[in-house]
Design an enzyme around this catalytic site. Sequence first.
Site, PDB file in Angstrom:
ATOM      1  N   TYR A 141       0.815  -1.219   0.000  1.00  0.00           N
ATOM      2  CA  TYR A 141       0.000   0.000   0.000  1.00  0.00           C
ATOM      3  C   TYR A 141       0.848   1.268   0.000  1.00  0.00           C
ATOM      4  CZ  TYR A 141      -4.096  -2.907   1.092  1.00  0.00           C
ATOM      5  OH  TYR A 141      -5.106  -3.843   1.068  1.00  0.00           O
ATOM      6  N   LYS A 192       3.052 -15.619   1.576  1.00  0.00           N
ATOM      7  CA  LYS A 192       2.839 -16.255   0.271  1.00  0.00           C
ATOM      8  C   LYS A 192       4.236 -16.564  -0.239  1.00  0.00           C
ATOM      9  CE  LYS A 192       0.178 -17.532  -3.174  1.00  0.00           C
ATOM     10  NZ  LYS A 192      -0.715 -18.706  -3.089  1.00  0.00           N
ATOM     11  N   ASP A 224      -3.614 -18.062   1.183  1.00  0.00           N
ATOM     12  CA  ASP A 224      -4.823 -18.665   0.589  1.00  0.00           C
ATOM     13  C   ASP A 224      -5.382 -19.745   1.508  1.00  0.00           C
ATOM     14  OD1 ASP A 224      -2.382 -19.809  -0.022  1.00  0.00           O
ATOM     15  OD2 ASP A 224      -2.930 -20.492  -2.016  1.00  0.00           O
ATOM     16  N   ASP A 248      -5.536  -6.658   5.758  1.00  0.00           N
ATOM     17  CA  ASP A 248      -6.719  -5.883   5.379  1.00  0.00           C
ATOM     18  C   ASP A 248      -7.851  -6.846   5.017  1.00  0.00           C
ATOM     19  OD1 ASP A 248      -8.388  -3.887   4.537  1.00  0.00           O
ATOM     20  OD2 ASP A 248      -7.185  -3.266   2.813  1.00  0.00           O
TER      21      ASP A 248
END
Length: 357
Positions: A141, A192, A224, A248
């Site tokens: 972000y 990840k 995931d 988030d």
Amino acid sequence: MSKKVLILPGDGIGPEITAQAVKVLNRLKEEGALDIEMQEGLVGGAAYDETGSPLPEETMAAAREADAILLGAVGGPQYDSLPRDKRPEKGLLGLRSGLELFANLRPAMLYPQLAHASSLKPEVVSGLDILIVRELTGGIYFGQPRGIRTLDNGEREGFNTYVYSESEIRRIAHVAFQAAQKRNNKVTSIDKSNVLEVTELWKEVVTEVAKEYPDVELEHMLVDNAAMQLVRWPKQFDVMLTGNMFGDILSDEASMLTGSIGMLPSASLNSENKGMYEPSHGSAPDIAGQDIANPLATILSAAMMLRYSLGAPELADRIEQAVSKVLDQGLRTADIWTEGTEKVSCSAMGDAVVAAL
Ligand code: NAD
């Protein structure tokens, strides 16, 4: 010496719900259990209306001086057409970045009395108590370079940079491990790492930090899988440690497991445990001024403030137990009301929590 607490009611239902949390804090002060000085300030649309800025210098100065900040909510449709730098949200973001509040703590906790409010089966969510620790001021972000550019062939391309330094990872990891020590001693770090190098480093640094907390169990989970496990068997989690973007998404997913946005508090902390505490919901302009909003998320945010910034975990426990007690008594604001329970106003709910203390 008494600690300083800045109260920022903000917009919409903000003033109604913060007033209930202030009642609870005042009750603890009157008993002599809590030594704080409360001061009120302007933020968001309310600040814009009065001063032309959503974060007046006076508010920022008071926020820097305070040991902790309790905020209601900001925003409303009347401000949506203002230039970006005048919008209420700018006040919130200015406080977060100005005070370097890099650690966002969002509990997803389901009081057993409200198990029916979840979209999942009661046995899956009853007693759920997860804390998501999300890095709030870095990651994709904020990473540079970013933008939308036009390539030589005339096609446009959007790009962002996902970047975390070792020190950014280390400081948020410490927050997660220390929070786990105050809870059930387990951290699940989300990454990840099978695809993204930045989260490979994340995993390495978190593993190093874990050596300083031998009493805390560390597990790593791909994002995931974490999204799936949250709806499959959420009670396996204690503290979930995540970067900004994964946090988030997962914190919104986790909050909806509880089914009632009016119940969820949050905290954003800096490296000295100074923090801003606020409910996870917005300013709910559709019900503002009607004394029907649920003040419990804000009251529970005040409890988090006592636990994390004001060094009074026993008072935090008392507030949380008082909230549980009013739910046992069958008292419900409209958003959590069901047949057979008693519908009460925002201020009556605040009074009931004070009485239950
Ligand atoms: P919202 O959370 O304000 O409201 C969503 C729905 O939940 C509404 O129906 C509302 O009535 C209900 N609700 C929310 N809090 C409640 C409570 N305590 N008790 C009972 N019902 C409650 O989200 P929104 O409608 O998307 O946004 C409204 C405004 O709030 C916008 O201006 C938005 O930008 C702002 N906002 C502010 C924050 C913040 O201050 N941290 C966060 C999110 C949204």
